[in-house]
Design a protein around this motif. Sequence first.
Motif, PDB file in Angstrom:
ATOM      1  N   ILE A  43     -19.144  16.558  50.401  1.00 57.18           N
ATOM      2  CA  ILE A  43     -20.241  15.985  49.549  1.00 57.18           C
ATOM      3  C   ILE A  43     -19.898  15.495  48.281  1.00 57.18           C
ATOM      4  N   ALA A  44     -20.038  14.287  48.082  1.00 54.40           N
ATOM      5  CA  ALA A  44     -19.375  13.759  46.632  1.00 54.40           C
ATOM      6  C   ALA A  44     -20.786  13.415  46.118  1.00 54.40           C
ATOM      7  N   ASP A  45     -20.387  12.744  44.719  1.00 53.43           N
ATOM      8  CA  ASP A  45     -21.613  11.958  43.858  1.00 53.43           C
ATOM      9  C   ASP A  45     -22.056  10.932  44.888  1.00 53.43           C
ATOM     10  N   GLN A  46     -23.394  10.937  45.272  1.00 53.45           N
ATOM     11  CA  GLN A  46     -24.046   9.641  45.873  1.00 53.45           C
ATOM     12  C   GLN A  46     -23.367   9.237  46.976  1.00 53.45           C
ATOM     13  N   SER A  47     -22.447   9.986  47.804  1.00 58.72           N
ATOM     14  CA  SER A  47     -21.717   9.586  48.904  1.00 58.72           C
ATOM     15  C   SER A  47     -21.342  10.732  49.738  1.00 58.72           C
ATOM     16  N   VAL A  48     -20.962  10.428  50.753  1.00 61.29           N
ATOM     17  CA  VAL A  48     -20.635  11.405  51.764  1.00 61.29           C
ATOM     18  C   VAL A  48     -18.915  11.126  52.275  1.00 61.29           C
ATOM     19  N   LYS A  49     -18.037  11.800  52.258  1.00 65.68           N
ATOM     20  CA  LYS A  49     -16.606  11.483  52.709  1.00 65.68           C
ATOM     21  C   LYS A  49     -16.332  12.346  53.917  1.00 65.68           C
ATOM     22  N   ILE A  50     -15.832  11.492  54.906  1.00 63.68           N
ATOM     23  CA  ILE A  50     -15.093  11.980  55.960  1.00 63.68           C
ATOM     24  C   ILE A  50     -13.940  12.371  55.712  1.00 63.68           C
ATOM     25  N   LEU A  51     -13.369  13.812  55.968  1.00 63.66           N
ATOM     26  CA  LEU A  51     -12.001  14.081  55.536  1.00 63.66           C
ATOM     27  C   LEU A  51     -11.163  14.358  56.762  1.00 63.66           C
ATOM     28  N   ASP A  56      -7.305  16.736  53.088  1.00 63.14           N
ATOM     29  CA  ASP A  56      -6.283  16.095  51.823  1.00 63.14           C
ATOM     30  C   ASP A  56      -6.348  14.702  52.110  1.00 63.14           C
ATOM     31  N   THR A  57      -7.035  14.026  53.046  1.00 60.15           N
ATOM     32  CA  THR A  57      -7.324  12.756  53.192  1.00 60.15           C
ATOM     33  C   THR A  57      -8.674  12.166  53.375  1.00 60.15           C
ATOM     34  N   ILE A  58      -9.089  11.103  52.812  1.00 58.35           N
ATOM     35  CA  ILE A  58     -10.451  10.546  53.162  1.00 58.35           C
ATOM     36  C   ILE A  58     -10.433   9.534  54.443  1.00 58.35           C
ATOM     37  N   LEU A  59     -11.249   9.981  55.369  1.00 58.97           N
ATOM     38  CA  LEU A  59     -10.982   8.767  56.646  1.00 58.97           C
ATOM     39  C   LEU A  59     -12.076   7.905  56.312  1.00 58.97           C
ATOM     40  N   HIS A  60     -13.208   8.135  55.860  1.00 61.52           N
ATOM     41  CA  HIS A  60     -14.533   7.265  55.865  1.00 61.52           C
ATOM     42  C   HIS A  60     -15.215   7.769  54.678  1.00 61.52           C
ATOM     43  N   SER A  61     -15.868   6.547  54.144  1.00 63.84           N
ATOM     44  CA  SER A  61     -16.834   7.031  53.091  1.00 63.84           C
ATOM     45  C   SER A  61     -17.956   6.254  53.494  1.00 63.84           C
ATOM     46  N   LEU A  62     -19.145   7.397  53.199  1.00 61.91           N
ATOM     47  CA  LEU A  62     -20.353   6.928  53.807  1.00 61.91           C
ATOM     48  C   LEU A  62     -21.463   6.796  52.613  1.00 61.91           C
ATOM     49  N   THR A  63     -22.059   5.613  52.398  1.00 60.59           N
ATOM     50  CA  THR A  63     -23.241   5.911  51.288  1.00 60.59           C
ATOM     51  C   THR A  63     -24.467   5.652  52.082  1.00 60.59           C
ATOM     52  N   ILE A  64     -25.316   6.825  51.696  1.00 63.15           N
ATOM     53  CA  ILE A  64     -26.611   7.014  52.346  1.00 63.15           C
ATOM     54  C   ILE A  64     -27.822   6.466  51.614  1.00 63.15           C
ATOM     55  N   SER A  65     -27.895   6.993  50.286  1.00 63.95           N
ATOM     56  CA  SER A  65     -28.946   6.648  49.435  1.00 63.95           C
ATOM     57  C   SER A  65     -28.426   6.197  48.187  1.00 63.95           C
ATOM     58  N   GLU A  66     -29.111   5.320  47.522  1.00 66.14           N
ATOM     59  CA  GLU A  66     -28.952   4.939  46.087  1.00 66.14           C
ATOM     60  C   GLU A  66     -29.532   5.682  45.100  1.00 66.14           C
TER      61      GLU A  66
END
Length: 222
Positions: A43-51, A56-66
Amino acid sequence: DWKWEHQWDFNTRSVSNFSFPIDLDRIRRVACFSPDDAMAVGIADQSVKILNGALDTILHSLTISETDDRYHAAFSPDGSRLLVATSRESDPGIDNLIRIYETAIFNPLRDIRGHTDSVWYADFSPDGRRIVSASRDGTAKVWDAETGKEILTLAGDMDVLNDVAFSPDGSRLATISADQHAKIWDAETGKELFTLAGHTGFGRGIAFSPDGMHLATASADR
């Protein structure tokens, strides 16, 4: 730079440290692992990261809400879907949604809406056919995981709902709220079965034991 986190082994009841790169897009916490441990959700600021499973590696970055700035995530029992629920830490929620993704390339499948305030928690049922959610609007809802259709609303004399859990066999639901009470519900009919009292601070979390015979609750009363 690296940030140190703790990893717990529940079999040996031991804890170990692992290093987590702090430059991985300001990931604040790891929300969950996939059932096969091959992926994790950060869980990141304003986004969700698939690790990846090694974190140690980000596979996908998902933006759900602004607008919403707090997220909860959970994989389905078979790992084929991921849900992300949105909320806001202090102000009333705006989007108040649950978004479902497939987990091959993380395309969104559908948005589930119906709560009128932040969705603090959501999870799949043990068989993956239903989704349950708890909201600051004082209700818990059960949804069809395939269609997103609302099946049940659990409502009553409750404050902000902070957590909800299916029993291992999927027949019961347990909720805990800011009014210091936990409640047990019939997951098929939505009927309230009984109320558990005893905490003196607002309720934070609730979980069934693996055999469904015991219930653990967490509260701000420490």
